[in-house]
Design an enzyme around this catalytic site. Sequence first.
Site, mmCIF file in Angstrom:
data_model
loop_
_atom_site.group_PDB
_atom_site.id
_atom_site.type_symbol
_atom_site.label_atom_id
_atom_site.label_comp_id
_atom_site.label_asym_id
_atom_site.label_seq_id
_atom_site.Cartn_x
_atom_site.Cartn_y
_atom_site.Cartn_z
ATOM 1 N N ARG A 372 80.444 61.534 22.588
ATOM 2 C CA ARG A 372 81.160 61.463 23.862
ATOM 3 C C ARG A 372 80.820 60.230 24.679
ATOM 4 O O ARG A 372 81.560 59.877 25.575
ATOM 5 C CB ARG A 372 80.894 62.720 24.690
ATOM 6 C CG ARG A 372 81.544 63.913 24.055
ATOM 7 C CD ARG A 372 81.564 65.138 24.923
ATOM 8 N NE ARG A 372 81.818 66.267 24.058
ATOM 9 C CZ ARG A 372 80.879 67.006 23.501
ATOM 10 N NH1 ARG A 372 79.613 66.769 23.767
ATOM 11 N NH2 ARG A 372 81.181 67.993 22.683
ATOM 12 N N VAL A 373 79.703 59.587 24.438
ATOM 13 C CA VAL A 373 79.387 58.403 25.240
ATOM 14 C C VAL A 373 79.227 57.134 24.412
ATOM 15 O O VAL A 373 79.380 56.037 24.921
ATOM 16 C CB VAL A 373 78.116 58.616 26.100
ATOM 17 C CG1 VAL A 373 78.349 59.647 27.158
ATOM 18 C CG2 VAL A 373 76.933 58.963 25.243
#
Length: 513
Positions: A372-373
């Site tokens: 997600r990052v």
Amino acid sequence: MNDNHGQLSAVLDQTLEVVDRVSRARRADLKLEEYGEVIYVGHGVARVKGLPGVGSEEIVRFPNDLLGMALNLDPDEVGVILLDEGPGLAAGAQARRTHRVLDVPVGEALLGRVVDAVGRPLDNAGQVRTTERAPIEAPAPAIIDRSPVTVPLATGIKVVDALIPIGRGQRELILGDRQTGKTGIVVDCMINQKDKDVICIYCAIGQRSSSVAKVIADLRDHGATPYCIVVFAPGDAPPGQLFIAPYAAMAMGEYFMHQGRDALVIFDDLSQHARAYRELSLLLRRPPGRESFPGDIFYIHSRLLERSTHLRPELGGGSLTALPIIETEEQNLAAYIPTNLISITDGQIYLTPRLFQQGVLPPVDVGTSVSRVGGKTQLPAYRAVAGDLKLSYSQFEELEVFSRFGTRLDEHTRQLLARGRAVREALKQPLYDPLPAAEQIAILLAAASGLFDDLPAETIVKASAKIREMLPAEMPRIYDLVESGEMLGDADRQELIGIAGKAVGVEWKPSKP
Ligand code: ATP
Ligand code: MG
């Protein structure tokens, strides 16, 4: 009369003050000598009577310097988890307060060492020579002390770096059934940190000694020992050691993060950690919850992983990346501990036995895995290939199921399948062979541009090796270009595809026998 009265009360005040000071000093003295008595010793836990002042998570010392940690503070007794087992620890033994929480040695001296959960050496290299120690529990950095994850943590594994990129300071879960290559991924990642100035801490929880010995040997054989620390709580150690090991490893990593450096900590694996904590909690008669785990198991894991972060520049800008591993049972991602960890972390890499059996190694299920990052940290040159790769690969996996029925396929579908197979072949990677970003991009670009379509699998493997061999001589500037964070221009892409074309065309001869 009044005068006398005033003098008298002044003297009385002074006397009282002295008495108070003496009694306070005596109390402090007494505090050092606070003893209790063991009333019960079970597997991994003890109950102690008579330590009324003991604090939560305070270290309790038993005869022969055996250690325990107070966990349950009941009005008339204390539940202690044992960090050691040995003679002298039985009902009736003396238990002494130490007035300190558990701390472990931290610092440079630990590099290259193998230690237990309390930081005592397990290798034969003598004492860990460091004066610095840190408590195993530390509060997680506040939100305002954190800064966005910006630097990639290169694993050297094509499928991860291209499709599920990880950033420094990220928490990425690795999960899969037993024997699906979970440990293989993290060892590759540690080996790839050579010359990248990332300190690696491998925390083995509840593993067999033989498997950890193999990891240590693999790290040594690939020159990774000087920047690695191994924290090992073996399966046959008291469950208390398994419980504290990840916190100790985190403390060791935090030391480097606070120095402004980058550290990576790996927990192999947190399923064993959860089981050890469940065992201790049940023995300490805490009420069981879902799957018999105690109610605070989510908090136990989240407070551990919250400590991993990227600090803002004013605080040195160090980072601590966490790669926790979870073993799933029968590919059940919806079990209690996996769902907990999935929600705590910033993404997951899912390894499936299905792909493992098909020989797709590492068996990463691209459709279920996500980061997600890390995407924002990925080197821009990857974007030339990675964007389409994930989509076409997922499409291919769906189509592949249909094609198994032997249906007649139209030309477009046939091409998609050929491309997908080629990409899958190009993403395969043996153990302990991490690739620099430039070589990954060259191979994946060749696959994505269709050069490998319809080639037999072994030819793709040979061509990939050939591309890697040719790249340093044919296009030396590509290495710096990729690492410097530049996008690939059209000319660069054409040049790379040209090299790949030559690799596919010419007959491949291994350079070494
Ligand atoms: P466990 O559940 O026992 O901890 P694991 O999921 O950690 O297992 P590994 O021990 O890493 O799995 O790997 C299992 C086996 O698969 C090992 O024999 C390893 O050599 C092999 N293996 C893993 N990854 C690869 C790969 N990329 N290429 C070839 N073999 C691999
Ligand atoms: Mg393993």
